[in-house]
Design an enzyme around this catalytic site. Structure first.
Site, PDB file in Angstrom:
ATOM      1  N   ARG A   1      13.717   3.717   6.370  1.00 48.65           N
ATOM      2  CA  ARG A   1      14.310   4.128   5.047  1.00 48.65           C
ATOM      3  C   ARG A   1      13.075   4.930   4.994  1.00 48.65           C
ATOM      4  O   ARG A   1      12.069   4.487   5.627  1.00 48.65           O
ATOM      5  CB  ARG A   1      13.641   2.053   4.536  1.00 48.65           C
ATOM      6  CG  ARG A   1      13.149   2.526   3.044  1.00 48.65           C
ATOM      7  CD  ARG A   1      12.912   1.670   2.708  1.00 48.65           C
ATOM      8  NE  ARG A   1      11.826   1.603   1.395  1.00 48.65           N
ATOM      9  CZ  ARG A   1      11.292   1.248   1.293  1.00 48.65           C
ATOM     10  NH1 ARG A   1      10.010  -0.131   1.231  1.00 48.65           N
ATOM     11  NH2 ARG A   1      10.671   1.474  -0.704  1.00 48.65           N
TER      12      ARG A   1
ATOM     13  N   HIS B   1       8.043   6.501  -4.066  1.00 50.10           N
ATOM     14  CA  HIS B   1       7.062   4.919  -3.641  1.00 50.10           C
ATOM     15  C   HIS B   1       4.743   5.799  -3.810  1.00 50.10           C
ATOM     16  O   HIS B   1       4.482   5.842  -2.673  1.00 50.10           O
ATOM     17  CB  HIS B   1       7.154   5.017  -2.303  1.00 50.10           C
ATOM     18  CG  HIS B   1       6.396   4.395  -1.525  1.00 50.10           C
ATOM     19  ND1 HIS B   1       7.376   3.792  -0.572  1.00 50.10           N
ATOM     20  CD2 HIS B   1       5.343   3.058  -1.051  1.00 50.10           C
ATOM     21  CE1 HIS B   1       6.866   2.531   0.390  1.00 50.10           C
ATOM     22  NE2 HIS B   1       5.568   2.838  -0.213  1.00 50.10           N
TER      23      HIS B   1
ATOM     24  N   GLU C   1       8.074  -1.670  -4.665  1.00 49.32           N
ATOM     25  CA  GLU C   1       7.063  -2.242  -5.736  1.00 49.32           C
ATOM     26  C   GLU C   1       6.591  -1.402  -6.696  1.00 49.32           C
ATOM     27  O   GLU C   1       5.195  -1.192  -6.774  1.00 49.32           O
ATOM     28  CB  GLU C   1       6.015  -2.858  -4.677  1.00 49.32           C
ATOM     29  CG  GLU C   1       6.424  -2.955  -3.281  1.00 49.32           C
ATOM     30  CD  GLU C   1       5.832  -2.935  -1.921  1.00 49.32           C
ATOM     31  OE1 GLU C   1       4.143  -3.141  -2.502  1.00 49.32           O
ATOM     32  OE2 GLU C   1       5.840  -3.671  -0.821  1.00 49.32           O
TER      33      GLU C   1
ATOM     34  N   ASN D   1      10.366  -6.663  -0.621  1.00 47.40           N
ATOM     35  CA  ASN D   1       9.025  -6.421   0.555  1.00 47.40           C
ATOM     36  C   ASN D   1       8.604  -7.931   0.483  1.00 47.40           C
ATOM     37  O   ASN D   1       8.140  -8.162  -0.605  1.00 47.40           O
ATOM     38  CB  ASN D   1       8.368  -5.695   0.041  1.00 47.40           C
ATOM     39  CG  ASN D   1       8.926  -3.910   0.081  1.00 47.40           C
ATOM     40  OD1 ASN D   1      10.025  -3.699   0.370  1.00 47.40           O
ATOM     41  ND2 ASN D   1       8.044  -3.335  -0.661  1.00 47.40           N
TER      42      ASN D   1
ATOM     43  N   TYR E   1       4.887 -10.111   2.914  1.00 44.66           N
ATOM     44  CA  TYR E   1       4.428  -9.865   3.448  1.00 44.66           C
ATOM     45  C   TYR E   1       3.739 -11.206   4.451  1.00 44.66           C
ATOM     46  O   TYR E   1       3.493 -11.588   5.363  1.00 44.66           O
ATOM     47  CB  TYR E   1       3.119  -8.848   3.834  1.00 44.66           C
ATOM     48  CG  TYR E   1       3.563  -7.326   3.140  1.00 44.66           C
ATOM     49  CD1 TYR E   1       3.399  -5.994   4.723  1.00 44.66           C
ATOM     50  CD2 TYR E   1       3.977  -6.987   3.039  1.00 44.66           C
ATOM     51  CE1 TYR E   1       4.255  -5.419   4.933  1.00 44.66           C
ATOM     52  CE2 TYR E   1       4.732  -5.576   3.066  1.00 44.66           C
ATOM     53  CZ  TYR E   1       4.499  -5.236   3.678  1.00 44.66           C
ATOM     54  OH  TYR E   1       5.282  -3.851   4.374  1.00 44.66           O
TER      55      TYR E   1
ATOM     56  N   GLU F   1      10.536  -4.360   3.583  1.00 43.43           N
ATOM     57  CA  GLU F   1       9.430  -4.391   4.174  1.00 43.43           C
ATOM     58  C   GLU F   1       9.152  -5.781   4.403  1.00 43.43           C
ATOM     59  O   GLU F   1       8.724  -6.739   3.850  1.00 43.43           O
ATOM     60  CB  GLU F   1       8.218  -4.020   3.468  1.00 43.43           C
ATOM     61  CG  GLU F   1       8.384  -2.318   2.729  1.00 43.43           C
ATOM     62  CD  GLU F   1       6.891  -1.724   1.848  1.00 43.43           C
ATOM     63  OE1 GLU F   1       6.122  -2.119   2.437  1.00 43.43           O
ATOM     64  OE2 GLU F   1       7.629  -1.042   1.619  1.00 43.43           O
TER      65      GLU F   1
END
Length: 1768
Positions: free
Chosen positions: A1287, A1332, A1377, A1515, A1517, A1582
């Site tokens: 990606r 992005h 995002e 995404n 985290y 991500e």
């Protein structure tokens, strides 16, 4: 046939006192029928009697035996009697004769052997048939045939046969019975009017004092003690997890409740199962009755809407009860009908019967393996009466003519069907009971001498209790009196129907009759009832012709309905026993009894409730003992205050106060709770004295400790620093799952002065703390311990907490001055002794081991007047006190602590003078005091050893306190020596003499001796022991007890010589450990890892003793009451460090005691901080104790005996599906560099990074990773990873320099085409992100994402890329995002372009731009190119900070709605979610704005946006913990969201402040997406973790992260059914991390930025990720090594998580790390030179030689050189 009678002469006399009567028992019509007979017959008919026995007198009817010569008055009398029976609805059962021949006839005709007599009997029978046959249709020829002999019996039977045939000749079709035939029914012998006979004879002649006399007896063994709650009153969570709306929800929301209150939150029990069960354990109940919310399990009322989460809630409740030894009693329905059923008529609709049956069947199936007692309904009369009759309750129907009766009809049938379902399907396997809980007042006749009032009282009971009980427990039909009364009213009121009673068919009656295994009774009050003409008014009083009243002398309550008349319960129980349980033999369970108080009166000291309970419970006891009623359970209503229907929260029934003003809904025991627990403990009202045999501690061996050599300087325990100080943060914080050994002692602590109060009560003497605190200014707020927690007077309340916690040990101290007021035996105070005896006995009664501290700082002031511990005479005085305590309590106390923290006594009390006795002599007094304390301890130990140990078998020790001491620099020997010295001066001061050689540590002797000499003193200020004293002190502890709270950082200093001070003797400087959380006490940071090191130090230093942690806890400020999250975190981390010490390091840890049981007087801090597991309100004279969240947490830890590995942490063995996409990612601005190359335009990040103070370290992306020039290097490392996809994003300005399609930069496109070529050659599929974050600066100059024209600009940009690259790209991401773009770029302004407060406008245009790009691809390119296109949305997972708190749960959901939902909801559903729309609109309008700050989509836009996705790009985290925050009127995103977040400090950190390792959240968020957005295909685009500082290529934390997060993804697929298609690791390599610059590194490959070539160097995590990809998941290690586990040649291999120890390899201080080897300094020097020689022919570039203290693996066959000052 329900048979009564016959009348007897005794009864006749009772009915007609003027009647003389005769001696014959059975009434024979020889005297007139009494006037009251008809009333009597009517009463019997109202009770359900069907037949009445009338024995005829042959001798009186035909005295001569001739039918032609009857005695006419007798014939007339019988005819009148039979007519009365028929007229009132009773069928006569006429008995022609008994068996014995009357003497007058025998003398004439002989006995049954005579044929003449047989002839006369047949004539007599025909005479009777002719005279009475029209009135009586049921006959018995003869009775009592057992009195006849064989020949007589044969003749009698022959006579019966003849009479039988003659009867049927006269009356064809009639029945004739003899005694040998079975009569269907039974004979209710002597059943006279209940009130007139039974009640009058038993109760009416009682005086009030006799009636109310208290019975001091016990309940039967095995009696069930219960309390109760109801779902809608306590649960809250009204719409949580899919729960359906109930009629009570609707009722409250329609503002029909007091003060417009609702049950939406109620007691928040939906999230507080543990909290509620805690209360039950404290109460000592063995049974808990609660109801299930039908709508929580079947939201629509039907099985098709089943909610698993609802069922799981009740599973959790039931399991928690059983684990605590409490039997669940479940009510299937307590008034809260699903609104969906009510919409179709509710209980008036016959279809509800089948719905309830199915619901009951489900509950039996799901919970019946654990639930053995079921109530189908509770108080169904209230539903019929108040819900459908008066309309005071929901559904608010006012129809007492039809609906109320129909509801009862359907509820009875529903009950019966549920009972039969259980009986037929479940009883055999489950073995439970099913009954019904009926409510009833007692009805006392207003005038017991008036028959009309007696009948009225009975009608009252029939219209309340009998309405339901009679069909179930008697005959399957309504009471005859109720039916007759209604029928009469219908006749009397032809113009206005007062009532319509449905009719049961014969089959329905049969199915209802007997459908209960017990009779549950809810009873609260009584009424005085009189007869009245109700006219044609509907309702019980109108139709029933009665009026109810209250005696003014009865005590009132907060409810107009409930007045206290305890004696009514006994009478009602007797009535039930006679009325119903003679028919159906089942026990009575009292399923509800209680009274309300007003919400602002008697909050805790509810004496009125205590009196009510005491009286009512005693009346139940009387019914059992004096009346023989089979009562088997008593249930107090209710466990806690709740939502009380129309009264809302204004009436409080609870044994526990619930503060509905606080979102925590804290539960606090009232005095009634303590009273009830004492009743349960005694099983009634008989005081019993129990003797207890205390269990000795199993672990410690009571043997003399062996002598150990003195410690060296530094001690051998310095190995602890070698072992641990080189740990990385990851290794230090990696959580250890496991459990302590069986028998581990869990406890909680307190001390006398801190909790007892009663400072001068019952002869207690004054202590030094009494004197000190009573001096103004000594303590903040002039606080003192005069009352403290008032434990001296509130022992039961303390025991309640300990029972609820289920601790194994309770550590408390004895107040010396309470036992010996003057400090000496001659002043013995027996009342003080009695208090501790009660406490010890109370503990042992609940299997709690007393851990008794003999001295916890509160010296009798009388002894301090003799200089206290600075006086050597104290040694003997203390010993005498100990001797007394051993002798008095030692038969039950097996764990003794002589002193608590002698270091504190000596230094703070006699050195610093901070605490009593406030002596400030820092140079010498502390040493003398410590000397005396040691000798006093030793003497007490020897006294126990010599006098008591053999008989008592206990252990004696001393509780020493110690911080852990960490050297400022572990690599500097002098600092290590200083740290060791600090520990010797604190812990070793006392531990060294006791546990080693009887003397002080050499470090102390050396330091103090040298200082003393330098100060010109002739001898050391540190006293010395004689050899005899050393021998006497050495080994005087059976176990090692340690108190620990925090860690300090120490460095060496040369301290001043004067003034003389213990502090300066140490030659060191202490600092706080700055990286750990603060606490309410500034000098006590929460440094959990220090505990493990301290325990290891004790193990090494003192010969591996058995250790008890006797105090450990944390202070919170007074603002923190019950929601003490910080304390939960503290225990979570500290106890885990203790577990590591035990499980990983072999420390012999035997017990852990949390400090403290409750908030108390915290010494110099007074009441400004609290350490308690329970909050104490010191402003309330009742000192109410409320469990905090930490109490529930600590209970769970104790129950689990540590931290067993949760399912979330268990590795799932398995594989991803074939074709799963494995990827890694980058972004153009972060890696490409070449910011002005080949025609590239400027982006907003170019400007942002070149603006001062915007980016960390002033970094920028001008060069970044230089990927623009390193396609081959990037693809090379991609191949090493074995990814199937890559990606990357396209730089908008590299393709369209000004952001528009006016000019396409072919050089820029060429770069991406070359990258695609290289990927294709490597068989790696591209995943291309259009945007992005690097917006063309030219577009930002015209507003950027605030300007709606950008939607078209973005569409044009996408069109270029689709047309030029789409033939090779099959996976497109429109936006990465958008949340970050909008909120950080245009909201907070921390990201480019740095705009503030415009996030909603930017977000609006981002969504529309995405939709247009999607439609463009869909309409123009999809058919030809066949790719996928969607958007990538990021989100943290959000957990509530307190998962037991609705407010935090709501905050967590709100964050998700404002985070992932902001963009996902429009794209998947077409518009913003309702939470965002409603919240922002309401707040905007409230601030005076004309419209919402959140833009609105037009209907056309909604339609165009909805569904613009081919997959869910995601995404993720980390996870955060949410809680509500009120930002006032702030008109911004945070104000709208109304929530804040924190992270659990036990979670492992990363290089980013916001990112902590929380794998469990990944799975939960994937499941959330599945459930919220229709299970779309998900591609994780991500996921990764960062680090800061010097790079360790052996990046264990990243390996751990990927292993665990990817495994959670596998669980989401396999276990949760998530449609996961691909996973992308962020990031391929370390790159420019936006505002953090290059400080944060996420890469799988390290980019050495000090080397101009920017080499990509694999980290260990790269190898592990490549292995996971090669294996396509996690192969089963049990099957042996899998071929996919072979590492790729040339890749750097790092260990897997399973091989990571939580303890890092330790380096001795005399060794150095060299190329991964542990070598001496000399050997390392030689090796260094050898390496230099080997490298001469192939030297590394200068950039590859770095200075680092970390070990680095070999790379490309060449080692890195590790150089630093210490290594050299």
């Amino acid at each position: 046939m329900l048979l009564a009678g016959p009348l007897t002469n005794r009864k006749v006399k009772g009915l007609n006192p003027k009647s003389s009567g005769g001696t014959v028992d059975v009434y024979d019509c020889t005297h007139p029928i009494p006037a009251g007979s008809r009333d009597y017959f009517e009463y019997l008919q109202s009770r359900g009697v069907t037949h009445f026995k009338v024995p005829l007198s042959w001798a009186d009817l035909l005295p001569t035996g001739l039918p032609g010569q009857p005695q006419q008055p007798v014939v007339t009398c019988y005819q009148t009697l039979l007519k009365q029976l028929v007229e009132v609805g009773l069928q006569p059962l006429v008995v022609l004769h008994g068996s014995t021949v009357p003497e007058a006839l025998r003398s004439r005709y002989g006995s049954w052997e005579s044929p003449k007599l047989l002839e006369k009997f047949e004539q007599y029978a025909e005479f009777a048939f002719l005279e009475f046959g029209e009135l009586a249709h049921s006959w018995v020829t003869l009775s009592h045939l057992d009195e006849l002999k064989a020949a007589e019996l044969q003749n009698a039977k022959h006579a019966h046969a003849n009479v039988y045939h003659r009867y049927h000749e006269l009356f064809p079709g009639r029945e004739l019975i003899n005694e040998g035939q079975k009569i269907l029914g039974f004979d209710v012998v002597d059943l006279f009017a209940y009130f007139e006979a039974t009640m009058k004879s038993k109760f009416s002649h009682m005086t009030s004092s006799e009636r109310d006399a208290f019975l001091k007896e016990s309940f039967p063994s095995g009696f069930q003690w219960a309390t109760s709650s109801e779902s809608f009153k306590v649960e809250g969570g009204w719409s949580e997890d899919g729960k359906g709306e109930t009629i009570w929800d609707r009722f409250g929301h329609d503002n029909k409740v007091y003060d417009n209150q609702t049950a939406d939150l109620a007691c928040d029990s939906y999230y507080k199962v543990d909290y509620d069960v805690y209360l039950l354990r404290g109460l000592l109940v063995n049974t808990y009755q609660f109801s299930i919310s039908w709508a929580r399990i079947f939201p629509s009322g039907h099985r098709g809407s089943y909610s698993e989460k609802g069922a799981l809630y009740y599973d959790k409740m039931i399991n928690a009860l059983i684990e605590s030894g409490i039997q669940p009693v479940v009510t299937l329905h307590h008034w809260d009908l699903p609104q969906a059923l009510q919409d179709y008529g509710g209980w008036t609709n016959t279809s509800v019967v089948e719905a309830f049956k199915d619901y009951a069947d489900f509950c039996f199936s799901r919970f019946g393996d654990r639930v053995k007692t079921w109530n189908t309904f509770s108080s169904p009369w209230v539903v019929s009466h108040a819900g459908y009759g008066t309309g005071q309750h929901p559904p608010g129907i006012k129809d007492y003519v039809v609906s109320s009766y129909q509801v009862t009809h359907n509820m009875l049938k529903s009950h019966a069907e549920a009972w039969h379902v259980y009986n037929d399907k479940h009883r055999k396997k489950q073995g439970g009971k099913v009954g019904i809980a009926l409510n009833s007042d007692w009805a006392e006749p207003m005038n017991p001498s008036r028959p009309q009032d007696i009948k009225a009282a009975d009608r009252y009971l029939q219209f309340m209790l009998g309405w339901f009980a009679h069909p179930i427990f008697v005959d399957g039909d309504y009471p005859a009196s109720l039916k007759a009364q209604i029928e009469q009213k219908r006749k009397d009121c032809p113009l206005s129907e007062p009532a319509r009673l449905p009719v049961f068919s014969a089959g329905e009656s049969q199915r209802i009759r007997g459908t209960a295994d017990f009779l549950g009774l809810n009873h609260y009050t009584s009424r005085l009832v009189n007869n009245s003409d109700g006219g044609c008014r509907p309702g019980p009083q109108g139709v029933g012709d009665f009026q109810a009243h209250v005696d003014p002398s009865w005590s009132s309550t907060a409810s107009d309905w409930i007045h206290s008349a305890p004696w009514g319960l006994r009478r009602l129980l007797n009535y039930i026993s006679t009325e119903y349980l003679n028919v159906t033999k089942v026990p009575v369970y009292i399923t509800g009894n209680g009274m309300p108080t007003e919400y602002n009166v008697d909050t805790f000291n509810d004496t009125s409730r205590i009196q009510y309970m005491r009286s009512y419970i005693n009346e139940a006891l009387k019914a059992i003992h004096l009346d023989g009623v089979d009562v088997q359970r008593f249930t107090v209503q209710s466990l806690m205050d709740g939502f009380e229907g129309p009264q809302g929260y204004s009436e409080r029934f609870g044994l526990h106060h619930v503060n509905f003003d606080l979102p925590d809904r804290p539960r606090t025991p009232k005095q009634s709770a303590y009273f009830y627990s004492k009743v349960i403990e005694k099983n009634g009202f008989v005081s019993t004295r129990n003797s207890f045999n205390a269990q000795g501690l199993k672990n410690p061996e009571t043997k003399k400790l062996s002598s150990l050599p003195p410690s060296k300087v530094p001690s051998q325990a310095k190995v602890v620093w070698r072992k641990f100080s080189s740990q990385t943060n990851f290794q230090r914080k990696l959580y250890h799952y496991g459990t302590f050994p069986q028998g581990f002692h869990w406890g909680v602590a307190s001390s006398a002065y801190q909790i007892e109060g009663g400072w001068n009560a019952d002869g207690k003497g004054i202590s030094v703390w009494d004197k000190f605190t009573q001096k103004p200014g000594s303590i903040p707020g002039n606080a003192n311990g005069d009352v403290a927690c008032d434990s001296y007077r509130r022992l039961e309340e303390d025991l309640y907490m300990l029972r609820a916690l289920k601790v194994k040990s309770y550590r408390f101290s004895l107040s010396w001055s309470r036992i010996f007021p003057s400090g000496q035996r001659t002043s013995l105070n027996q009342k003080g002794v009695d208090y501790y005896n009660r406490l010890i006995d109370g503990l042992l009664a609940y299997n709690i081991t007393p851990v008794v501290t003999l001295y916890h700082w509160d010296l009798p002031q009388a002894l301090q007047n003799l200089n206290g511990w600075d006086n050597v005479n104290m040694i003997n005085i203390f010993n005498d006190f100990c001797d007394f305590c051993f002798a008095t309590f030692g038969d039950r106390v097996k764990f003794w602590i002589t002193f608590n923290q002698p270091h504190t006594i000596a230094w703070s009390g006699y050195g610093l003078g901070q605490i009593p006795p406030n002596v400030k002599k820092p140079g010498d007094a502390p040493y003398r005091v410590a000397h005396n304390l040691l000798k006093a301890h030793a003497k007490a130990y020897h006294t126990y050893d010599e006098k008591y140990r053999k008989s008592q078998g206990g252990v004696v020790s001393i509780a020493l306190n110690a911080d852990w001491i960490e050297p400022k620099d572990v690599n500097v020997p002098r600092e290590v020596v200083a740290a060791d010295r600090s520990l010797q001066f604190q812990l070793g001061w006392f531990a060294h003499p006791i546990f080693k050689n009887g003397d002080y540590p050499d470090a102390m002797k050396w330091q103090v001796g040298n200082k003393s000499e330098l100060q010109g003193l002739s001898e050391s200020r540190l006293p010395s022991f004689t050899e005899e004293e050393k021998a006497y002190i050495r080994g005087t502890a059976d176990i090692f007890c340690i108190n620990h709270y925090t860690t300090k950082i120490v460095s060496h200093v040369t301290a001043r010589l004067n003034p003389q001070s213990y502090e300066y003797d140490r030659d060191l400087k202490e600092e706080e450990e700055g990286d750990s959380p603060n606490t309410a006490i500034s000098t006590q940071r929460a440094v959990a890892w220090g505990l493990r090191r301290l325990l290891n130090w004790v193990k090494e230093e003192y010969g591996d003793p058995e250790i008890y942690i006797t105090e450990n806890g944390v202070a919170t400020d007074t603002k923190t009451t019950v929601d003490d999250t910080d304390r939960v975190f503290y225990f979570k981390m500290y106890i885990d460090e203790a577990l590591k010490a035990h499980n990983l390091d072999g420390v012999k840890l035997r017990g852990y005691i949390a400090s403290s049981l409750m908030d108390s007087f915290e010494w110099l801090n007074g009441y400004t901080v609290g350490f308690g597991l329970h909050h104490v309100d010191f402003t309330d004279p009742n000192r109410p104790r409320t469990p905090k969240r930490s109490a529930h947490y600590y209970y769970q830890v104790m129950k689990d005996n540590g931290f067993p590995i949760p399912d979330d942490e268990k590795t799932l063995i398995g594989h991803f599906p074939k074709g799963f996409n494995w990827s890694t990612a980058s972004a153009s601005y972060q890696i490409e560099g070449s910011w002005r190359a080949h025609g590239k335009g400027l982006s907003i990040w170019d400007k942002f990074t070149h603006t001062p103070l915007r980016v960390g370290n002033n970094d920028n992306g001008d060069i970044a990773c230089d990927s623009y020039n390193k396609i081959d290097k990037d693809v090379e490392v991609l191949k090493k990873l074995k990814v199937t996809h890559y990606r990357f994003s396209i730089s908008w300005t590299r393709v369209l320099p000004d952001g528009t399609n006016k000019h396409i930069n072919e050089a820029g496109l060429s770069y991406y085409q070359r990258l695609l070529d290289a990927l294709e050659a490597a068989n790696i599929q591209p995943q291309v992100t259009l945007y992005h974050w690097d917006l063309p600066l030219a577009l930002q100059k015209v507003g950027g994402w605030e300007n709606e024209t950008i939607v078209q600009r973005f569409r044009d940009y996408a069109d270029v890329l689709f047309s030029r690259l789409g033939n090779r790209v099959k996976f497109w991401i429109t936006l990465n995002e958008p949340y970050i773009v909008a909120n950080l770029g245009y909201g907070y302004g921390t990201f480019a372009p740095g705009i503030v407060g415009k996030q909603y406008i930017a977000g609006h245009n981002l969504i529309k731009a995405h939709a247009e790009a999607w439609h463009l691809y869909n309409d123009k390119y999809r058919a030809k190119q066949g790719g996928l296109i969607s958007i990538t949305i990021n989100s943290d997972w959000v957990e509530p900070r307190n998962p037991h708190k609705q407010e935090d749960v709501d905050a967590a959901m709100r964050i998700l709605k404002f985070f992932i939902g902001w963009f996902a909801h429009p794209i998947f559903n077409g518009d913003y979610n309702d939470v965002m729309k409603t919240t922002i609109r309401e707040r905007s309008l409230a601030a005076g704005l004309p419209k919402s700050r959140l833009p609105e989509f037009t209907p056309e836009e909604i339609k165009r946006i909805k569904g613009t996705h081919d997959y869910f790009g995601f995404n993720h985290y980390t996870t955060v913990l949410a809680f509500p925050v009120d930002f006032g009127n702030r008109q911004d995103y945070d104000g709208d969201r109304g929530a804040g977040s924190i992270q659990d400090p036990s979670w492992i950190e990363s290089g980013s402040f916001w990112l902590k390792i929380t794998p469990f959240g990944f799975r939960r968020l994937l499941k959330f997406i599945k459930d919220e957005y229709g299970n779309p295909p998900i591609y994780v685009t991500e996921n990764g973790i960062s680090e800061r500082g010097a790079v360790d290529l052996n990046d264990l934390h990243r390996t751990h992260y990927y292993e665990n997060y990817i495994n959670q993804a596998l669980k989401a697929m396999v276990l949760d059914g998530v449609d996961l298609r691909g996973y992308t690791a962020w990031s391929l390599m370390d790159n420019f991390e936006w505002a953090a610059g290059f400080a944060e590194k996420f890469g799988l490959f390290y980019v050495n930025r000090s080397n101009p070539t920017l080499p990509r160097i694999p980290k260990g995590s790269a190898s592990r990720y490549a292995t996971i990809i090669a294996c396509n998941g996690f192969p089963d290690p049990a099957l042996g090594p899998h071929e996919c586990l072979n590492p790729e040649p040339g890749a750097t291999s790092g260990p897997t998580t399973s091989s990571i120890a939580t303890t890092a390899p330790a380096l001795p201080l005399s060794t150095v790390s060299f190329l991964g080897l542990e070598l001496s300094a000399d050997d390392a020097t030689v090796a260094l030179y050898v390496i230099f020689v080997l490298l001469l022919d192939n030297p590394p570039s200068p950039q590859d030689v770095r200075v680092s203290t970390q070990r680095v693996p070999l790379l490309h066959g060449l080692p890195y050189l590790l150089l630093n000052s210490s290594d050299r």
